[in-house]
Enzyme design. Sequence first.
Site, PDB file in Angstrom:
ATOM      1  N   TYR A 166      62.347  59.159 -14.737  1.00 49.12           N
ATOM      2  CA  TYR A 166      61.007  58.809 -14.252  1.00 49.12           C
ATOM      3  C   TYR A 166      60.808  59.196 -12.789  1.00 49.12           C
ATOM      4  O   TYR A 166      59.703  59.134 -12.270  1.00 49.12           O
ATOM      5  CB  TYR A 166      60.731  57.307 -14.422  1.00 49.12           C
ATOM      6  N   ASP A 173      62.409  46.905 -24.793  1.00 48.77           N
ATOM      7  CA  ASP A 173      61.215  46.515 -25.554  1.00 48.77           C
ATOM      8  C   ASP A 173      61.591  46.208 -26.998  1.00 48.77           C
ATOM      9  O   ASP A 173      61.116  45.238 -27.592  1.00 48.77           O
ATOM     10  CB  ASP A 173      60.183  47.656 -25.555  1.00 48.77           C
ATOM     11  N   LYS A 231      73.826  58.988 -23.609  1.00 44.51           N
ATOM     12  CA  LYS A 231      73.982  60.045 -24.602  1.00 44.51           C
ATOM     13  C   LYS A 231      74.973  61.055 -24.035  1.00 44.51           C
ATOM     14  O   LYS A 231      74.640  62.219 -23.783  1.00 44.51           O
ATOM     15  CB  LYS A 231      72.620  60.706 -24.886  1.00 44.51           C
ATOM     16  N   ASP A 262      64.102  51.343 -20.941  1.00 46.93           N
ATOM     17  CA  ASP A 262      62.685  51.063 -21.185  1.00 46.93           C
ATOM     18  C   ASP A 262      62.479  50.824 -22.680  1.00 46.93           C
ATOM     19  O   ASP A 262      61.866  49.835 -23.106  1.00 46.93           O
ATOM     20  CB  ASP A 262      61.885  52.293 -20.707  1.00 46.93           C
ATOM     21  N   ASP A 286      71.150  56.185 -29.163  1.00 43.17           N
ATOM     22  CA  ASP A 286      70.419  56.198 -30.444  1.00 43.17           C
ATOM     23  C   ASP A 286      71.092  55.268 -31.442  1.00 43.17           C
ATOM     24  O   ASP A 286      70.425  54.515 -32.168  1.00 43.17           O
ATOM     25  CB  ASP A 286      70.279  57.625 -30.994  1.00 43.17           C
TER      26      ASP A 286
END
Length: 367
Positions: A142, A252, A192, A248, A224
């Site tokens: 980001y 959630d 990852k 993020d 993942d």
Amino acid sequence: MSNPSILILPGDGIGPEVMAEVRKVIDWFGAKRDLAFDVSEDLVGGAAYDKHGVPLADETMAKAQEVDAVLLGAVGGPKYDVLDFSVKPERGLLRLRKEMDLFANLRPAQCFDALADFSSLKKDIVAGLDIMIVRELTSGIYFGEPRGIFEEGNERVGINTQRYTESEIERAARAAFELAMKRNKKLCSMEKANVMESGILWREVVTRVGQDYPEVELSHMYADNGAMQLVRAPKQFDVIVTDNLFGDILSDCAAMLTGSLGMLPSASLGAPMANGRPKAMYEPVHGSAPDIAGQGKANPIACILSFAMALRYSFDQGDEATRLEAAIEKVLADGVRTADLMGPDDGTPVSTSEMGDKIIEALDASL
Ligand code: NAD
């Protein structure tokens, strides 16, 4: 010694309504537990824009840097959607996070037994769930450069860059290990590393930091697979640490295992200040909920649980935080519900202030 200081920034929409209930709880700890705080209050978001023409005044920013903890309600609302990006309410929030350098975002996912039926997962998978996700908040994709939309040949290309320095990874990892030491001494790091160099470095640095915490059982998982495991068997985790982007999404996902947005607290922590306390801001995960603002319908529990996190992580009052969480658990077990915690045929909801009053009653009963 002076009392610890708290700056309250109620913000917009339901922010002031839920924060009024937090004030009752703060006052209760002062009156009944000899735990007084110096509380000041100021404007953020649209409310600050209305008064100062900016979503966070410089004086407010300076106060936030000085206090032991900031408690924030929520910012934003349709009235401000037309504003220029630079003065939108959310910019006030981002300025606080950036200038206080709050690099570790703590998002618990805790399932109160009384609400286990409310989850989209089967009750036995979520009942008793209590995990914590630590998300790196100030670096990664980001923020990395280069970024932008560029012309390339006869088409455009959108670019964002995942970038982490060793020190950025190290401080997030350390925050997570410290947390694990205060909980069940179990930490899972997610990245990852199979396809990303930043993931390889992340894994290396977290492993190295882990040598300073031999009591903590450290594991690594591809993010993942982590998403899949969170939905399949979330109780296998205790503390999870991950980068900004994966955090993020995973936080959630984990948070919603437990039901309503009105129940989710968060903490954002930075480096220790001179008094040893971390720079800290506590806020509910939800926004300003313009659709229910001003109607007494908002659930104040997310904001009150955020104060419980402040008790635990800023003020070293873990037992009192547990007392507050137990009071909330008791109120929910008694069937007290705001509208967001009910189906259409579940009876009459209580108002925001009635929920606050019930929690105070349960705190009284805990003495
Ligand atoms: P929201 O979280 O405000 O609301 C989403 C839904 O959840 C709404 O139906 C709302 O009524 C409900 N809800 C949220 N909190 C609740 C509570 N405590 N009790 C009961 N119901 C609750 O998200 P949104 O509608 O996408 O955004 C509204 C405004 O809030 C926007 O301006 C957005 O930019 C802002 N926002 C601010 C923050 C923040 O301040 N941290 C976070 C998210 C959104």
